[in-house]
Write a protein that holds these residues in place. Sequence first.
Motif, PDB file in Angstrom:
ATOM      1  N   GLY A 206       0.835  -1.196   0.000  1.00 16.74           N
ATOM      2  CA  GLY A 206       0.000   0.000   0.000  1.00 16.74           C
ATOM      3  C   GLY A 206       0.870   1.247   0.000  1.00 16.74           C
ATOM      4  N   GLU A 207       0.233   2.369   0.244  1.00 16.27           N
ATOM      5  CA  GLU A 207       0.950   3.650   0.187  1.00 16.27           C
ATOM      6  C   GLU A 207       2.075   3.730   1.225  1.00 16.27           C
ATOM      7  N   GLN A 208       1.774   3.361   2.471  1.00 20.09           N
ATOM      8  CA  GLN A 208       2.796   3.436   3.525  1.00 20.09           C
ATOM      9  C   GLN A 208       3.929   2.442   3.281  1.00 20.09           C
ATOM     10  N   ALA A 209       3.579   1.239   2.880  1.00 20.19           N
ATOM     11  CA  ALA A 209       4.609   0.236   2.631  1.00 20.19           C
ATOM     12  C   ALA A 209       5.462   0.629   1.432  1.00 20.19           C
ATOM     13  N   SER A 210       4.844   1.217   0.409  1.00 18.12           N
ATOM     14  CA  SER A 210       5.597   1.677  -0.766  1.00 18.12           C
ATOM     15  C   SER A 210       6.601   2.752  -0.374  1.00 18.12           C
ATOM     16  N   TYR A 211       6.162   3.661   0.488  1.00 17.11           N
ATOM     17  CA  TYR A 211       7.065   4.702   0.972  1.00 17.11           C
ATOM     18  C   TYR A 211       8.231   4.070   1.735  1.00 17.11           C
ATOM     19  N   ALA A 212       7.928   3.104   2.604  1.00 14.51           N
ATOM     20  CA  ALA A 212       8.968   2.437   3.387  1.00 14.51           C
ATOM     21  C   ALA A 212       9.934   1.684   2.469  1.00 14.51           C
ATOM     22  N   LEU A 213       9.408   1.057   1.436  1.00 13.81           N
ATOM     23  CA  LEU A 213      10.274   0.354   0.486  1.00 13.81           C
ATOM     24  C   LEU A 213      11.182   1.330  -0.257  1.00 13.81           C
ATOM     25  N   GLY A 214      10.659   2.504  -0.589  1.00 20.08           N
ATOM     26  CA  GLY A 214      11.475   3.539  -1.226  1.00 20.08           C
ATOM     27  C   GLY A 214      12.616   3.983  -0.317  1.00 20.08           C
ATOM     28  N   CYS A 215      12.311   4.145   0.965  1.00 22.49           N
ATOM     29  CA  CYS A 215      13.355   4.515   1.932  1.00 22.49           C
ATOM     30  C   CYS A 215      14.395   3.405   2.053  1.00 22.49           C
ATOM     31  N   GLN A 216      13.912   2.160   2.062  1.00 28.52           N
ATOM     32  CA  GLN A 216      14.829   1.018   2.146  1.00 28.52           C
ATOM     33  C   GLN A 216      15.731   0.962   0.913  1.00 28.52           C
ATOM     34  N   ALA A 217      15.166   1.208  -0.261  1.00 28.46           N
ATOM     35  CA  ALA A 217      15.963   1.216  -1.499  1.00 28.46           C
ATOM     36  C   ALA A 217      17.013   2.322  -1.446  1.00 28.46           C
ATOM     37  N   ALA A 218      16.624   3.474  -0.925  1.00 29.14           N
ATOM     38  CA  ALA A 218      17.573   4.585  -0.809  1.00 29.14           C
ATOM     39  C   ALA A 218      18.711   4.229   0.147  1.00 29.14           C
ATOM     40  N   ASP A 219      18.363   3.606   1.273  1.00 32.00           N
ATOM     41  CA  ASP A 219      19.391   3.217   2.244  1.00 32.00           C
ATOM     42  C   ASP A 219      20.346   2.177   1.660  1.00 32.00           C
ATOM     43  N   GLN A 220      19.791   1.192   0.966  1.00 29.06           N
ATOM     44  CA  GLN A 220      20.612   0.104   0.426  1.00 29.06           C
ATOM     45  C   GLN A 220      21.552   0.556  -0.691  1.00 29.06           C
ATOM     46  N   THR A 221      21.152   1.560  -1.429  1.00 29.66           N
ATOM     47  CA  THR A 221      21.953   1.992  -2.571  1.00 29.66           C
ATOM     48  C   THR A 221      22.830   3.196  -2.266  1.00 29.66           C
ATOM     49  N   ARG A 222      22.726   3.722  -1.056  1.00 28.17           N
ATOM     50  CA  ARG A 222      23.514   4.907  -0.686  1.00 28.17           C
ATOM     51  C   ARG A 222      25.004   4.555  -0.659  1.00 28.17           C
ATOM     52  N   PRO A 223      25.817   5.329  -1.367  1.00 31.54           N
ATOM     53  CA  PRO A 223      27.267   5.063  -1.330  1.00 31.54           C
ATOM     54  C   PRO A 223      27.852   5.471   0.017  1.00 31.54           C
ATOM     55  N   PRO A 224      28.994   4.901   0.372  1.00 31.75           N
ATOM     56  CA  PRO A 224      29.626   5.289   1.638  1.00 31.75           C
ATOM     57  C   PRO A 224      30.030   6.766   1.611  1.00 31.75           C
TER      58      PRO A 224
END
Length: 123
Positions: free
Chosen positions: A65-83
């Motif tokens: 849903g909307e909240q889970a999609s937002y959380a997944l977007g945050c997770q994707a951002a965290d996982q792909t963030r360079p050091p």
Amino acid sequence: MEEVSVRFGWAWEPCEVTPGRRPVMEVAGINQRLIGWQSIRRQQIEDALPVLTARYEEKHGHAPGEQASYALGCQAADQTRPPKRTELLSLTKLRERWRDSAIRAYGADVIDRLAERARAVAR
């Protein structure tokens, strides 16, 4: 934005970055490919999101849903963030790097005429 318009003689135009969302204002006359050239982070996040969404759907049995999609977007951002970089660069040095990179990608003639083109479109 108004100060920049007056100072440089540029105009602005709305650009839809995300369908259905409020447009972003960009300098008129600047090629979208050139704008997107430095949007590597956004692309990394967008590439990671389908994998995370598929995992979510497999685990929960339904689309997020909307909240889970937002959380997944945050997770994707965290996982792909360079050091974080340990080397601090001055704004001058960063601008030199960006300019060199843009010239390698598009050529000096395109980069050197960006402001001129933006002013022409604004007229």
